[in-house]
Enzyme design. Structure first.
Site, PDB file in Angstrom:
ATOM      1  N   GLU A 188      35.016 -76.357  -5.361  1.00 43.40           N
ATOM      2  CA  GLU A 188      35.479 -76.676  -3.995  1.00 43.40           C
ATOM      3  C   GLU A 188      35.055 -75.517  -3.115  1.00 43.40           C
ATOM      4  O   GLU A 188      35.752 -74.501  -3.028  1.00 43.40           O
ATOM      5  CB  GLU A 188      37.006 -76.803  -3.971  1.00 43.40           C
TER       6      GLU A 188
ATOM      7  N   CYS B 270      38.580 -74.373   5.034  1.00 45.07           N
ATOM      8  CA  CYS B 270      37.269 -74.891   4.592  1.00 45.07           C
ATOM      9  C   CYS B 270      36.875 -76.072   5.452  1.00 45.07           C
ATOM     10  O   CYS B 270      35.696 -76.368   5.614  1.00 45.07           O
ATOM     11  CB  CYS B 270      37.335 -75.287   3.121  1.00 45.07           C
TER      12      CYS B 270
HETATM   13  P1  NAD Z   1      35.706 -65.978  -2.058  1.00 42.96           P
HETATM   14  O1  NAD Z   1      34.585 -66.779  -2.615  1.00 42.96           O
HETATM   15  O2  NAD Z   1      35.428 -64.619  -1.557  1.00 42.96           O
HETATM   16  O3  NAD Z   1      36.848 -65.810  -3.181  1.00 42.96           O
HETATM   17  C1  NAD Z   1      37.493 -66.934  -3.757  1.00 42.96           C
HETATM   18  C2  NAD Z   1      37.994 -66.564  -5.151  1.00 42.96           C
HETATM   19  O4  NAD Z   1      36.869 -66.404  -6.022  1.00 42.96           O
HETATM   20  C3  NAD Z   1      38.758 -65.242  -5.230  1.00 42.96           C
HETATM   21  O5  NAD Z   1      39.829 -65.396  -6.136  1.00 42.96           O
HETATM   22  C4  NAD Z   1      37.724 -64.260  -5.758  1.00 42.96           C
HETATM   23  O6  NAD Z   1      38.275 -63.172  -6.456  1.00 42.96           O
HETATM   24  C5  NAD Z   1      36.921 -65.149  -6.690  1.00 42.96           C
HETATM   25  N1  NAD Z   1      35.522 -64.736  -6.891  1.00 42.96           N
HETATM   26  C6  NAD Z   1      34.688 -64.217  -5.964  1.00 42.96           C
HETATM   27  N2  NAD Z   1      33.461 -64.042  -6.508  1.00 42.96           N
HETATM   28  C7  NAD Z   1      33.530 -64.467  -7.796  1.00 42.96           C
HETATM   29  C8  NAD Z   1      32.591 -64.534  -8.864  1.00 42.96           C
HETATM   30  N3  NAD Z   1      31.330 -64.136  -8.721  1.00 42.96           N
HETATM   31  N4  NAD Z   1      33.002 -65.040 -10.054  1.00 42.96           N
HETATM   32  C9  NAD Z   1      34.273 -65.466 -10.214  1.00 42.96           C
HETATM   33  N5  NAD Z   1      35.216 -65.408  -9.236  1.00 42.96           N
HETATM   34  C10 NAD Z   1      34.838 -64.913  -8.041  1.00 42.96           C
HETATM   35  O7  NAD Z   1      36.388 -66.878  -0.918  1.00 42.96           O
HETATM   36  P2  NAD Z   1      37.549 -66.502   0.103  1.00 42.96           P
HETATM   37  O8  NAD Z   1      37.028 -65.577   1.138  1.00 42.96           O
HETATM   38  O9  NAD Z   1      38.803 -66.140  -0.628  1.00 42.96           O
HETATM   39  O10 NAD Z   1      37.833 -67.938   0.756  1.00 42.96           O
HETATM   40  C11 NAD Z   1      37.083 -68.492   1.777  1.00 42.96           C
HETATM   41  C12 NAD Z   1      36.053 -69.476   1.259  1.00 42.96           C
HETATM   42  O11 NAD Z   1      36.671 -70.488   0.453  1.00 42.96           O
HETATM   43  C13 NAD Z   1      35.368 -70.241   2.376  1.00 42.96           C
HETATM   44  O12 NAD Z   1      34.013 -70.369   2.064  1.00 42.96           O
HETATM   45  C14 NAD Z   1      36.059 -71.592   2.353  1.00 42.96           C
HETATM   46  O13 NAD Z   1      35.304 -72.643   2.932  1.00 42.96           O
HETATM   47  C15 NAD Z   1      36.266 -71.779   0.893  1.00 42.96           C
HETATM   48  N6  NAD Z   1      37.321 -72.745   0.599  1.00 42.96           N
HETATM   49  C16 NAD Z   1      36.957 -73.986   0.151  1.00 42.96           C
HETATM   50  C17 NAD Z   1      37.936 -74.952  -0.086  1.00 42.96           C
HETATM   51  C18 NAD Z   1      37.561 -76.341  -0.548  1.00 42.96           C
HETATM   52  O14 NAD Z   1      38.447 -77.045  -0.983  1.00 42.96           O
HETATM   53  N7  NAD Z   1      36.308 -76.754  -0.451  1.00 42.96           N
HETATM   54  C19 NAD Z   1      39.290 -74.638   0.105  1.00 42.96           C
HETATM   55  C20 NAD Z   1      39.626 -73.353   0.540  1.00 42.96           C
HETATM   56  C21 NAD Z   1      38.629 -72.414   0.788  1.00 42.96           C
END
Ligand code: NAD
Length: 506
Positions: A262, A296
């Protein structure tokens, strides 16, 4: 807001010292500090999981799975029903914690907890509806059917902007499907994760059930990386940026595991000449600046019919000037802070870059001079050649484009690599039907006369292309958390083969 008393009421006060290790949370690793994005103040510091702690968590999840998968699904639903009751009791405080740590305004913080409660109700019903099909067999005296079995421990990686609801989408459905979950929350919102994990663990303990909900809190992304690479975790559900999804998706695929992704959105709304402009304006403002542009599903590209563009943008500017930006717990405030200083810098850099690419600033564009991570909600007139249009800037930054024909508008709308949410405002049946047709919106969510954000839990939520293709929450999203088994039973005394194949022994 009295923060120590809030943490006390949520049962967190005792768990926040670095030396503390509750039975549901092995924590001996590096300290992590949680900050209030509206003030920059530290809220609490506590220990996180080391790799050795992670091993304990996975071992516990595997052991829970062995017991939990044998519990009848409706009895698994009873656990979720009880979690729903506990959430109802703590709704006000948990919502406040979301406001405090993620910066959401009060009604959105409360709404997020309500979303968890709604998910409980949905999952309880689902626990009695894990249906398989019965299929007509082509062979006499044969019965062909499919059934769904629990899958195993599920890794749940979540983003900061829905610090509790996304856990609920995954963990509660997984629980009724017979799977324990291991939650790796965002490092920006650990207190929310601790509060929810404690509540869920307490209910498990009261019901004398195995610990179905595990937490792996790390000070950075490492916990997510461990889950992605771990063959003991058959499904990893990851919510976050496209960058993260690309990494997790590849890691999980390399070990032939399953992932449910997601990821980022870059959502558009088309406003046609026939639209109810007041309705459209209200929806556009909520979708573009709600949650300070950190959903998102936030609206990032507004595509307006040329003949109404001046009037409509003028109405938006008027609305933007009346928006109260400030402390998210204060009444009347509609826009809170961004999550971090880095997020502020990224938004300001995006505004500069868009200007360099020929966009014109209509309103906003600056940091607000006060403590905390506040920016002005921003509108820019853009043009279709801009590379910035193809990126998700996670902030209240809205690009406006204009069009002449609906086909042109749909082409502009679909000209981005992400495919999460979309909407059209129109009073024409032909226009709305075209938008929803196979040649219309290419997104996972497509709305008519409703903005891009604020989905209900009953539908399957998710998007196409770089958004990752996953579906969570309602509809038949539960199937992702189970394994399908196709079964054939022969109650006759002959062995007919399918497709008329003959294999007869002398
Ligand atoms: P992010 O990708 O920085 O982090 C999200 C999570 O992933 C955190 O727990 C982080 O520690 C982990 N993470 C980061 N890099 C990783 C890796 N290489 N391997 C494993 N885990 C890793 O995102 P954010 O800044 O917390 O959130 C914002 C983003 O999330 C935006 O792009 C938003 O659109 C998206 N989002 C999508 C949905 C959806 O349902 N499509 C819902 C909410 C947020």
């Amino acid at each position: 807001m009295n923060i120590p008393s809030l943490l006390e009421r949520l049962g967190l006060a005792g768990t926040l010292s670095a030396a503390h290790a509750a039975d549901w949370l092995p924590t001996t690793g590096a300290p992590l500090t949680s900050f209030n994005p509206a003030s920059g103040e530290a809220l609490a510091t506590f220990a996180t999981a080391t790799r050795a702690d992670y091993e304990q968590v996975v071992a516990a999840a595997q052991e829970s799975f062995r017991a939990w998968r044998a519990v009848p699904a409706p009895a698994r639903g009873e656990l979720v029903r009880r979690i729903g009751l506990a959430l109802r009791e703590k709704k006000a405080d948990l919502g406040l914690l979301v406001t405090l740590e993620a910066g959401k305004i009060i009604s959105e913080g409360q709404g997020e907890v309500q979303e968890m409660i709604d998910m409980c109700d949905f999952a309880v019903g689902q626990s009695r509806q894990l249906y398989g099909l019965t299929i007509a067999s082509e062979r006499p005296r044969h019965r062909l059917f499919e059934q769904w079995h629990p899958l195993g421990p599920v890794g749940v990686i979540t983003a900061f902007n829905f610090p509790v609801a996304v856990w609920a989408w995954n963990a509660l459905l997984a629980a009724v499907c017979g799977d324990p979950t291991i939650w790796k929350p965002s490092e920006h919102t650990p207190l929310c994760a601790l509060a929810v994990s404690k509540l869920a663990a307490d209910v498990c303990r009261e019901m004398q059930l195995p610990p179905v909900f595990q937490l792996c809190l790390t000070a950075d992304q490492s916990g997510g990386e461990w889950l992605a690479a771990d063959e003991r975790v058959p499904l990893v559900s990851a919510t976050g940026s496209c960058r993260m999804g690309r990494s997790v998706g590849q890691q999980v695929a390399a070990r032939l595991g399953r992932s449910l992704l997601e990821l980022g959105g870059n959502n558009g709304v088309i406003v046609t000449e026939s639209a109810d402009l007041e309705l459209a304006a209200q929806a556009v403002v909520f979708a573009a600046v709600g949650t300070a542009g950190q959903r998102c599903t936030t609206l990032r590209r507004l595509i307006v019919q040329d003949s109404i563009a001046e009037t409509f943008v003028g109405r938006l500017v008027q609305a933007y000037h009346s928006l109260q930006v400030g402390n998210p717990w204060e009444e009347g405030v509609l826009v809170g802070p961004l999550i971090s200083e880095i997020a502020v810098e990224q938004m300001l850099a995006a505004v500069q870059q868009a200007k360099q690419e020929g966009a014109r600033l209509v309103t906003g564009g600056k940091r607000i001079a006060r403590a905390g991570n506040f920016v002005e909600p921003t509108i820019m007139r853009a043009h279709s050649g801009m590379s910035m249009l193809r990126q998700e800037t996670f902030a209240p930054l809205l690009y406006v484009l204009t069009y002449n024909t609906l086909d042109e508008a749909i082409a502009l709308h679909n000209d981005v690599p992400q495919g999460l949410s979309s909407a059209i405002f129109t009073d024409s049946v032909r226009e709305s039907e075209r938008f929803l047709s196979p040649v219309g919106s290419d997104c996972g969510l497509a709305n008519v006369n409703i903005g891009t954000s604020g989905a209900e839990i009953g539908g399957a939520f998710g998007g196409e292309m770089e958004t990752g293709g996953g579906r969570e929450s309602g509809s038949d999203a539960w199937k992702a958390y189970m394994r399908r088994q196709t079964c054939t039973i022969n109650d006759g005394d002959a062995l007919p083969l399918a497709q008329g194949v003959k294999f007869e022994l002398e």
